[in-house]
Motif scaffolding. Structure first.
Motif, PDB file in Angstrom:
ATOM      1  N   GLU A   1       1.168  -1.301  -0.131  1.00 13.83           N
ATOM      2  CA  GLU A   1      -0.107   0.109   0.287  1.00 13.83           C
ATOM      3  C   GLU A   1       1.121   1.468  -0.160  1.00 13.83           C
ATOM      4  OE1 GLU A   1      -2.175  -0.009   3.534  1.00 13.83           O
ATOM      5  OE2 GLU A   1      -3.493  -2.464   2.449  1.00 13.83           O
ATOM      6  N   LEU A   2       1.972   1.128   1.039  1.00  9.60           N
ATOM      7  CA  LEU A   2       2.612   2.061   0.700  1.00  9.60           C
ATOM      8  C   LEU A   2       3.194   2.722  -0.361  1.00  9.60           C
ATOM      9  CD1 LEU A   2       4.824   2.495   4.441  1.00  9.60           C
ATOM     10  CD2 LEU A   2       3.317   3.774   3.671  1.00  9.60           C
ATOM     11  N   ASN A   3       3.552   1.438  -0.938  1.00  7.22           N
ATOM     12  CA  ASN A   3       4.539   1.496  -2.205  1.00  7.22           C
ATOM     13  C   ASN A   3       3.474   2.099  -3.397  1.00  7.22           C
ATOM     14  OD1 ASN A   3       6.329   0.983  -4.056  1.00  7.22           O
ATOM     15  ND2 ASN A   3       5.689  -1.534  -4.725  1.00  7.22           N
TER      16      ASN A   3
ATOM     17  N   ASN B   1      14.837  -6.728  12.903  1.00 14.10           N
ATOM     18  CA  ASN B   1      15.666  -7.918  12.692  1.00 14.10           C
ATOM     19  C   ASN B   1      15.741  -7.533  10.876  1.00 14.10           C
ATOM     20  OD1 ASN B   1      17.061 -10.466  12.217  1.00 14.10           O
ATOM     21  ND2 ASN B   1      15.486 -11.199  12.152  1.00 14.10           N
ATOM     22  N   PRO B   2      17.100  -7.003  10.908  1.00 10.83           N
ATOM     23  CA  PRO B   2      17.374  -6.646   9.390  1.00 10.83           C
ATOM     24  C   PRO B   2      16.805  -7.164   8.070  1.00 10.83           C
ATOM     25  CG  PRO B   2      19.596  -6.393  10.598  1.00 10.83           C
ATOM     26  CD  PRO B   2      18.211  -7.169  11.111  1.00 10.83           C
ATOM     27  N   ALA B   3      16.985  -8.840   8.034  1.00 10.18           N
ATOM     28  CA  ALA B   3      16.333  -9.515   6.810  1.00 10.18           C
ATOM     29  C   ALA B   3      15.024  -9.835   6.815  1.00 10.18           C
ATOM     30  CB  ALA B   3      17.028 -11.098   6.792  1.00 10.18           C
ATOM     31  N   ALA B   4      14.159  -9.718   7.968  1.00 11.26           N
ATOM     32  CA  ALA B   4      12.559 -10.046   8.001  1.00 11.26           C
ATOM     33  C   ALA B   4      12.350  -8.697   8.561  1.00 11.26           C
ATOM     34  CB  ALA B   4      12.252 -10.881   9.719  1.00 11.26           C
ATOM     35  N   ASP B   5      12.539  -7.219   8.607  1.00 11.30           N
ATOM     36  CA  ASP B   5      12.337  -6.273   8.448  1.00 11.30           C
ATOM     37  C   ASP B   5      12.565  -5.080   7.831  1.00 11.30           C
ATOM     38  OD1 ASP B   5      10.257  -7.795  10.998  1.00 11.30           O
ATOM     39  OD2 ASP B   5      11.720  -6.922  12.672  1.00 11.30           O
ATOM     40  N   ILE B   6      13.100  -4.897   6.878  1.00  7.81           N
ATOM     41  CA  ILE B   6      14.067  -4.147   5.579  1.00  7.81           C
ATOM     42  C   ILE B   6      12.659  -4.596   4.627  1.00  7.81           C
ATOM     43  CG2 ILE B   6      15.630  -3.462   4.486  1.00  7.81           C
ATOM     44  CD1 ILE B   6      17.778  -3.581   6.509  1.00  7.81           C
ATOM     45  N   TYR B   7      12.235  -3.310   4.044  1.00 12.75           N
ATOM     46  CA  TYR B   7      11.252  -3.740   2.968  1.00 12.75           C
ATOM     47  C   TYR B   7      12.004  -2.456   1.913  1.00 12.75           C
ATOM     48  CZ  TYR B   7       8.272  -6.816   5.538  1.00 12.75           C
ATOM     49  OH  TYR B   7       7.725  -7.758   6.321  1.00 12.75           O
ATOM     50  N   GLY B   8      11.568  -1.876   0.905  1.00  5.43           N
ATOM     51  CA  GLY B   8      11.803  -0.870  -0.143  1.00  5.43           C
ATOM     52  C   GLY B   8      10.361  -0.460  -1.026  1.00  5.43           C
ATOM     53  N   ILE B   9      10.837   0.575  -1.682  1.00  5.90           N
ATOM     54  CA  ILE B   9       9.734   1.054  -2.103  1.00  5.90           C
ATOM     55  C   ILE B   9      10.426   0.561  -3.094  1.00  5.90           C
ATOM     56  CG2 ILE B   9       8.771   3.451  -3.482  1.00  5.90           C
ATOM     57  CD1 ILE B   9       7.890   2.507  -1.101  1.00  5.90           C
ATOM     58  N   GLY B  10      10.145   0.132  -4.917  1.00  8.35           N
ATOM     59  CA  GLY B  10      10.616  -0.511  -5.891  1.00  8.35           C
ATOM     60  C   GLY B  10      11.752  -0.897  -5.613  1.00  8.35           C
ATOM     61  N   ALA B  11      11.015  -2.541  -4.575  1.00 11.66           N
ATOM     62  CA  ALA B  11      12.264  -3.168  -4.292  1.00 11.66           C
ATOM     63  C   ALA B  11      12.325  -3.878  -6.000  1.00 11.66           C
ATOM     64  CB  ALA B  11      12.063  -4.120  -2.847  1.00 11.66           C
TER      65      ALA B  11
END
Length: 602
Positions: free
Chosen positions: A509-511, A550-560
């Protein structure tokens, strides 16, 4: 000259106005800790508690509460010990400047431990239940020793010169411990005692443990020093205290520190554990109940006029923050000598130390290319993550010295702005998955289990970070509030965490909302439970963000996207720092106790 005892240190601090006596009887259940915390927050003096409910022994705390007081206590030895550290990291310095280092020989002499049986007569015996039963936080599993010096020897190479002295918390009562017979021994991974226990277990032998409390202030400081494996902390205690570490062995073969106020001796049998905890810890949360080694108590010794030493840990800054500052004063130059190309490193105290580490290194691999990118600093980051307790770092932000000679890892906001204005989010994030993290960090999948990430930045500035939101910015339904935490960083109050699948939907939704906007000035979005609190101070921002993710589980990004197994995004980067069901509860003071200690006028 250094102090001969804790009592001598207390008297010196009182003489110079650095200590306050509390004469009224104080309850060790929450009251003593509450008083300590309030005085520490005011940058107040050391505290001497004359009367403790349920114990015949007085206690002292907040000795290291300010860097100024810590340096005062070691005013006669700090410079010479710093010279020894310099010589160890770069012996050529002595040849270049022999007069400056002329006194180092005397310091080295005081580092040699001294064994003498005549010290035995100074000790009497007591029981565990007679010791001050100090409970710091409402959900703690019982009373703990919070300023112990835990001594063990290598079964293959016995003796004080191959021993380990570490500060590992000790649970005195509660849970399933048999009163006066059993206590809990908690230690984190990458600790020297673990090597000793592994060797004893392999031989089927009990590990002999001596727990020292009190003694000259150089002794607890030596117990927390990050010394190389195999180098005895007892030598450092002697050098820093300007007084040789004095010891003897009792009839059962346990090492006894002759200058300690209290000594508890006991054995850990192979594979014998009991539940230990919870305990309010230095990340600002409780470490929960887990099986840890069980210590079978043999004897509890004390000096005639013994003083119990304790501290209170919690969300930084606390007294152990000053410990860290003093250690940096002493050893600041040593680590860069051990890691080639490393110029500076700072385990960020405001984020609980291990969750967040800043580093500066050299970037010299391809000086002939016009455009620079992270190369050598990635090698340095890998070295950091393989170095003793530094390997527990969860988020590593590393910059190139060549981009800014004046950059300082201790200026949190400026350092982050430097990284965030230069990083290429498609290229410069490097994850380490399914690995070990700090025992006290519950952001991962289980005890000691989680992931790490390196943010590396080198080269010209790529963007100007902004404190204003992009034109056309709006939040999807369910996102209630947002605040700018610093230039380029926004905290957004998101719906309460449900599960990973639900988070994926929120990010989508943010994306959809933000993906078409011009977002160059906004590089990092923090999803949190309270955006106003998270953005209120830089300390709040780093504490919430890096202790609750937790970096691997909790990092996301716009345009990933993922290319050749490498994850990146066009940006902004999104870190989900909401509280999650598997997280430990945060530390909250007892309001009734807070009212009650008002009678002390603090």
């Amino acid at each position: 000259m250094g102090y001969k005892s804790l009592a001598e240190c207390v008297a010196d601090l009182e003489k110079h106005g650095h200590l306050l006596r509390i004469k009224e009887e104080v309850d060790p259940y929450l009251e003593m800790a509450a008083i300590h915390l309030r005085v520490y927050e005011q940058k107040g003096p050391a505290l001497f508690f004359e009367k403790i409910k349920g114990s015949p022994f007085p206690a002292v705390s907040n000795l290291f509460g300010t860097l100024e007081r810590s340096k005062f206590m070691f005013r006669d030895s700090l410079e010479s010990v710093g010279q020894l550290v310099d010589l160890r990291s770069d012996p050529v310095k002595a040849l270049k400047n022999p007069f400056k280092f002329a006194g180092s020989g005397l310091t080295a002499l005081s580092a040699l431990p001294m064994q003498q049986q005549m010290f035995k007569s100074a000790f009497e015996k007591t029981t565990i239940s007679q010791l001050p039963q100090i409970v710091n936080w409402p959900m703690d599993g019982g009373p703990f020793i919070t300023m112990p010096q835990v001594y063990t020897e290598d079964v293959d190479k016995p003796g004080v010169m191959n021993a380990n002295l570490g500060m590992y918390r000790i649970q005195l009562a509660g849970n399933d411990y048999i009163k006066d017979q059993e206590i809990g021994l908690h230690y984190q991974i990458h600790r020297g005692i673990g090597v000793h226990q592994s060797k004893a277990n392999a031989k089927g032998l009990p590990l002999k443990v001596s727990i020292f409390v009190g003694g000259p202030p150089s002794h607890p400081l030596a117990a927390v020093m990050p010394l190389p494996e195999g180098l005895s902390e007892m030598t450092f205690a002697g050098a820093l205290g300007n007084r040789r570490f004095r010891y003897f062995y009792d009839e059962e073969g346990f090492c006894i520190s002759a200058d300690a106020d209290f000594v508890i001796t006991g054995t850990v049998q192979p594979g014998e554990n009991k539940p230990e905890g919870p305990f309010g810890d230095h990340l600002g949360y409780y470490s929960l109940t887990h099986p840890f080694p069980l210590l079978k108590v043999h004897n509890v010794y004390h000096k005639k006029d013994a003083i119990w030493s304790f501290t209170v840990v919690g969300r930084p800054p606390q007294e152990d923050t000053s410990f860290g500052a003093l250690i940096h004063e002493i050893t600041g130059s040593a680590l860069p000598q051990e890691i080639h190309g490393l110029k500076e490193v700072n385990a960020v105290d405001a984020a609980g130390v291990h969750p967040l580490l800043f580093a500066i290194g050299s970037e010299r691999y391809t000086p002939f290319l016009k455009e620079r990118r992270p190369q050598e600093i990635l090698t340095i980051a890998n070295h950091i993550l393989g170095k003793n307790q530094l390997s527990l770092a969860k988020y590593v932000f590393i910059a190139a010295r060549e981009d800014n000679e004046d950059l300082d890892t201790h200026d949190i906001e400026i350092f982050l702005q430097h990284i965030l204005s230069r990083i290429d989010l498609k290229r410069d994030l490097h994850f380490y998955t399914q690995t070990t993290i700090d025992t006290l960090d519950y952001s991962g999948e289980g005890l000691n289990s989680g992931s790490k990430v390196v943010f590396a930045a080198a080269g010209e500035q790529k963007r100007v970070l902004s404190l204003t939101v992009p034109a056309g910015f709006n939040l999807p339904d369910g996102f209630e509030d947002y605040h700018m935490a610093m230039p380029g960083v926004m905290a957004i109050k998101a719906p309460e965490y449900v599960n990973a699948a639900d988070t994926e939907k929120l990010v989508l939704e943010l994306n959809n909302n933000l993906g078409k906007l011009e977002m160059d000035g906004l590089i990092l979005i923090i999803l949190c439970d309270d955006a106003a609190f998270t953005a209120e101070t830089i300390n709040n921002f780093v504490w919430v963000t890096f202790t609750r993710s937790n970096p691997a589980a909790d990092i996301y990004g716009i345009g990933a996207s993922t290319k050749d197994k490498h994850w990146g995004c066009t940006g902004p980067l999104i870190i989900d720092a909401r509280k999650k069901p598997h997280h430990a509860p945060e530390l909250i003071k007892d309001p009734e106790v807070e009212k009650r200690i008002g009678r002390f006028g603090i």
